[in-house]
Write an enzyme that holds these catalytic residues in place. Structure first.
Site, PDB file in Angstrom:
ATOM      1  N   HIS A  48      -0.377  -1.063  -6.752  1.00 45.46           N
ATOM      2  CA  HIS A  48       0.756  -1.419  -5.871  1.00 45.46           C
ATOM      3  C   HIS A  48       0.979  -0.301  -4.867  1.00 45.46           C
ATOM      4  O   HIS A  48       1.576   0.730  -5.184  1.00 45.46           O
ATOM      5  CB  HIS A  48       1.999  -1.643  -6.720  1.00 45.46           C
ATOM      6  CG  HIS A  48       2.942  -2.650  -6.150  1.00 45.46           C
ATOM      7  ND1 HIS A  48       2.782  -3.207  -4.901  1.00 45.46           N
ATOM      8  CD2 HIS A  48       4.089  -3.212  -6.651  1.00 45.46           C
ATOM      9  CE1 HIS A  48       3.763  -4.063  -4.673  1.00 45.46           C
ATOM     10  NE2 HIS A  48       4.562  -4.086  -5.703  1.00 45.46           N
ATOM     11  N   THR A  49       0.510  -0.503  -3.645  1.00 44.49           N
ATOM     12  CA  THR A  49       0.575   0.545  -2.630  1.00 44.49           C
ATOM     13  C   THR A  49       1.644   0.324  -1.566  1.00 44.49           C
ATOM     14  O   THR A  49       2.101   1.279  -0.947  1.00 44.49           O
ATOM     15  CB  THR A  49      -0.784   0.669  -1.919  1.00 44.49           C
ATOM     16  OG1 THR A  49      -1.096  -0.581  -1.276  1.00 44.49           O
ATOM     17  CG2 THR A  49      -1.887   1.004  -2.912  1.00 44.49           C
TER      18      THR A  49
END
Length: 926
Positions: free
Chosen positions: A247-248
């Protein structure tokens, strides 16, 4: 076998779409002859041109469709293609309206006459775009029909399709005949076709509401972020799967929904369900809210996965604020375990640099960075059925973390040279980002560092050919790093010489690696009093290059060359793409305690892999400041202490000696260091002399090269409130093999093996627990160069390296070092061969027998104890002999004890197991 409702819907919609294509195609092909002759008053050549353009357009559309879908089997672009089809049919209607009536008495237009009209080119363009749109429209429908048809029903499905195609074409023919009976023109027929087709688009959007939005979203994201999807062949279409991406940024959900082949379902926190953007996503994804208070949520999600719905859950539970993996929750793994499903890891790269991430201030954000999605093979967690409850949840969490960190490591680009990676770092973190500094206090930016490396490297190329080793005899300073990368820029091999091992070993090292040129500094030689070493090198006809002389020879043209080469490296043939990443790039040397040092040959790939392994477990970021006092001739000081920060955007401060126990803590305080590397000996020295506030800014302290003592660990925790992380490595492994991390730490262990590594334990006679550790992985060296065959690389057998250590590995993967398999002592981070010490003592006192054993030392880790029959045995004599023969003082025994005789085995060899030294340093027989 019955046909499911879902498959029936796919069949029905695909057949309707294909039949509609044939209806439109029939209308156009049937009217082309009359349209060309009666309306446009053109001859048969123009009709043939229409057919050729239509056929060409269909083929082009099919090719474009294949490129857009990249092998995916889905109807994403079908509604969009149908919409474009209507638009160009409508434009064809408008173009026909501009045609002036032609007298039928006039001869038919030839092809040349027809093409002389600009409006006719418009008509041809419309026909081409109609055909291209039709090609994009029809290809995925046929593919879906054939791919998703069960083998037992495929013949019946295709027969049904053919019947429906014929029915639609018949209806089309009847309708066109009726329109012509009503005296409607070709223009009206085409307009009616466009309008009816537009109704079909609207209807298809209702039946497949997400397809049009998904296609538009995919095109938009690809346009601004140049999104690249890798590993689509790993997407399991017909298997149960839980998708687990990192999850960036806030874009992650859109990227996955737009670019995965099928419609996916997201599980997210219930509080987000009321957000406006969630409603925007709802047409083409299913979203399920997670309520912590609802005990049936997990059961519901398990049921969805069992129904073969592709469920997406972000294991981190939040967007990263470090740039690396955050804490991993076991929830996705638990659902996959209960649903008997696989876990599909997806690595999202590049989105962290957008304004939609939470890394502002930590990473340099850009407007339109390239984004890559990589799908790795889906894996099933093989868990013992006997493990239940809390223990099973913990095991699932550990395996999920290993899967995610391994995926992160696999995303590391290991196939580029070190200098190319430096150029990439400059692009990612900014040319003006300060990256390196030393005691001269003249920090260099990436731009300055790259230019300096190129200028210096260009000068050094005069003295060494491509792939030839160049020795570096320098301490930790900016010039050393510039020399290193300068050699990499021009495909020379950097050989770092360990000047602390003595004259003899340095000369032997040069001979082993066939080093003909050594780069050094007059100021360093004078400060370190290495004049005898320089004289010994000159006696071997080794060319010495002094940095001071090179600096004086740099002209304005050299600087201009460096300036332009830094901006256009490909034009100047720097870091050629043809240079393989697995060619020799770096040579380091063992201590030479056995008499001749071995040259450890590492490639760019080895170093990149090890850095990627460490970065997948530890959150480094460009806001970090690394204080490195470990010498670069050690792999720990080079790969971890110097190259890792430079290539990952961190600023590194290079200090020439780790032995300055008062100065290093003051430097850490002054430069606001956040990361410190050291050995147990050095860390103990810093802790004793440092003020409790000197390390206030330090986030991580990593210890390696020797065993971290509990006293040192406790001292740092009590005095500075810092947890010291112990690691384990070897020069041959570039060097990190295992390491404790903030998320996975166990005292007395050296942590878990790095991702991407395999190991095996060979049984050792007399050892009941553990075994001799062998490792295999991308970070393991290319091989050795040996003194008896200088310059020749001797590769490892099948890539396996024998560490020589006896270890145990527990069920959770933590590694515990039990001891050395060979008779080596680790003193101040250096490996000293006890056999070598005995050999040179035999030459000094050949009339006596000698045995060298070890005992623990609080400062150095171990100390040498000489047990000899020589009387008297004076330490000064040994020290004088060692100095005269270029032997390191570390190989001089600390304690000397006389005995009348040594215990021997039946074979005549000394029985070392019978020798011990008590607390009062008395020799005892066990």
């Amino acid at each position: 076998m019955s046909v499911t409702h879902k498959n029936f819907l796919y069949y029905f919609l695909s057949i309707l779409g294909i039949s509609w294509f044939w209806l439109i195609g029939f209308v156009f092909l049937a009217e082309f002859p009359n349209f060309a002759k009666d309306f446009l008053h053109a001859n048969s050549h123009v009709f043939v041109l229409f057919l050729a353009i239509f056929s060409l357009g269909i083929g082009m559309g099919a090719a474009i469709c294949n490129r857009l879908l990249k092998g995916q089997i889905e109807a994403t672009f079908v509604p969009l293609a149908a919409l474009v089809l209507s638009l160009f049919i409508f434009d064809l209607y408008l173009a026909i309206g501009l045609e002036k009536p032609v007298m039928h008495a006039l001869p038919l237009l030839t092809l040349e006459q027809f093409l002389s009209s600009l409006n006719h080119w418009r008509i041809l363009g419309d026909l081409l775009m109609i055909a291209i749109s039709a090609g994009i429209y029809i290809v995925p429908l046929y593919t879906i029909l054939q791919h998703r048809s069960e083998s037992t029903h495929k013949a019946r499905v295709i027969a049904c399709n053919n019947i429906m195609n014929a029915l639609f074409m018949t209806v089309g023919a009847i309708v066109v005949m009726g329109l012509l009976k009503l005296k409607l023109t070709f223009a009206h027929i085409f307009l009616a076709t466009a309008c009816i087709n537009l109704l079909v688009v609207v209807k298809s959007c209702r039946l497949l509401p997400g397809a049009l939005i998904k296609s538009l979203l995919r095109m938009f994201l690809h346009l601004i972020y140049k999104v690249e999807v890798k590993g689509l062949e790993n997407f399991p279409a017909d298997e149960r799967v839980v998708i687990v991406p990192n999850h960036t940024s806030f874009l992650d959900g859109l990227l996955i929904a737009a670019f995965l082949p099928e419609k996916v379902s997201f599980a997210m926190y219930g509080g987000f369900m009321k957000k406006w953007w969630v409603k925007f996503l709802s047409p083409f994804v299913e979203i399920f809210g997670l309520e912590p208070t609802n005990p049936y949520v997990v059961k519901h999600l398990v049921k969805l996965v069992k129904e073969n719905k592709k469920l997406v859950i972000f294991p981190e539970g939040r967007i990263t604020v470090t740039g690396s993996l955050m804490k991993i929750y076991e929830g996705p793994g638990l659902i996959a375990d209960k649903a008997d499903a696989k876990l599909l890891p997806i690595l999202i790269e590049g989105a962290q640099y957008t304004a939609f991430s939470r890394l502002k201030g930590r990473l340099p954000l850009r407007w339109f960075p390239k984004v890559t999605l990589t799908l790795f093979p889906a894996q099933k967690m093989a868990l013992p059925k006997t493990v239940l409850g809390k223990q099973r949840r913990q095991m699932i969490g550990d395996k999920l973390y290993q899967l995610m960190s391994h995926s992160s490591f696999l995303g590391t680009n290991v196939n580029s040279g070190l200098f190319q990676t430096l150029l990439d770092a400059k692009k990612i973190y900014g040319a003006n980002h300060r990256v390196v500094e030393d005691i001269k206090r003249e920090p260099l930016t990436y731009q300055q560092f790259v230019i300096g490396s190129i200028v210096l490297g260009k000068k050094l190329t005069k003295w060494a050919r491509k792939d030839e080793a160049v020795g570096i005899l320098l301490p930790n300073m900016v010039a050393t790093a510039l020399t290193f990368f300068g050699l990499q820029a021009f495909s020379r091999v950097a050989a770092l010489l360990n000047f602390s091992t003595g004259i003899k070993n340095v000369v032997l090292a040069c001979q082993t690696a066939k080093i003909q040129v050594v780069c050094t500094s007059r100021a360093f030689i004078e400060t370190a009093k290495l004049q005898p070493m320089i004289a010994a090198l000159e006696e071997q006809q080794i060319k010495l290059l002094y940095l001071e002389d090179i600096k004086q020879s740099v002209s304005i043209f050299d600087k201009l060359y460096g300036f332009f080469a830094a901006r256009f490296p490909s034009l100047f043939k720097l870091c050629s793409k043809t240079d393989p990443a697995n060619r020799p790039a770096v040579i380091l040397f063992t201590s030479g305690s056995e008499g001749t040092p071995k040259a450890v040959v590492l490639s760019s790939k080895n170093i990149h892999a090890n850095q990627g392994q460490l970065a997948s477990r530890v959150d480094f970021n460009p806001s970090d400041i690394v204080l490195n006092a470990l010498p670069m001739f050690h792999s720990f000081g080079l790969t971890v202490g110097t190259l890792l920060p430079i290539l990952y955007g961190m600023k590194v401060f290079l200090y020439p000696s780790p032995l300055h126990y008062r100065i290093v803590p003051e430097l850490a305080y002054e430069i606001n260091a956040t990361i410190l590397f050291g050995t147990n000996t050095f860390l103990t020295g810093y802790a004793r002399y440092a003020h409790p506030y000197d390390f206030y800014s330090v986030r991580y302290v990593y210890a390696g090269a020797e065993k971290l003592k509990e006293e040192t660990r406790r001292l740092w925790a009590d005095k500075f409130g810092i947890r010291v992380f112990e690691g384990y490595g070897a020069t041959e492994a570039s060097p990190v093999i295992a390491a404790n991390t903030p998320m996975h730490h166990r005292s007395s262990s050296v942590g878990k093996l790095m991702p991407g590594m395999n190991y095996k334990l060979d049984p050792v006679p007399g050892v009941s627990e553990g075994g001799r550790l062998w490792i295999h992985g991308p970070n393991v060296m290319l091989g050795y160069m040996l003194h008896n065959n200088p310059g020749v690389l001797v590769p490892l057998h099948e890539g396996w390296y024998d560490t020589g250590d006896i270890v145990t590995i527990d069920n959770e993967g933590y590694v515990f070092i039990q001891g050395r398999a060979k008779r080596f002592a680790k003193i101040g981070g250096e490996m000293i061969s006890l056999t070598f010490v005995e050999q040179y003592l035999d030459k000094l006192w050949p009339e006596a027998m000698h045995a060298v054993i070890t005992r623990s030392d609080e400062k150095k880790g171990e100390q040498l104890v000489l047990i000899t029959t020589k009387s008297p045995a004076m330490k000064n004599e040994i020290l004088q002999y060692a100095r005269s023969h270029g032997i390191s003082e570390l190989a001089v025994p600390k304690i000397i004890r006389h005995v009348p005789k040594l215990p021997v085995l039946g074979s005549g060899k000394i029985d070392y197991s019978a020798l011990t030294v008590g607390e009062k340093e008395d020799v005892c027989y066990a």
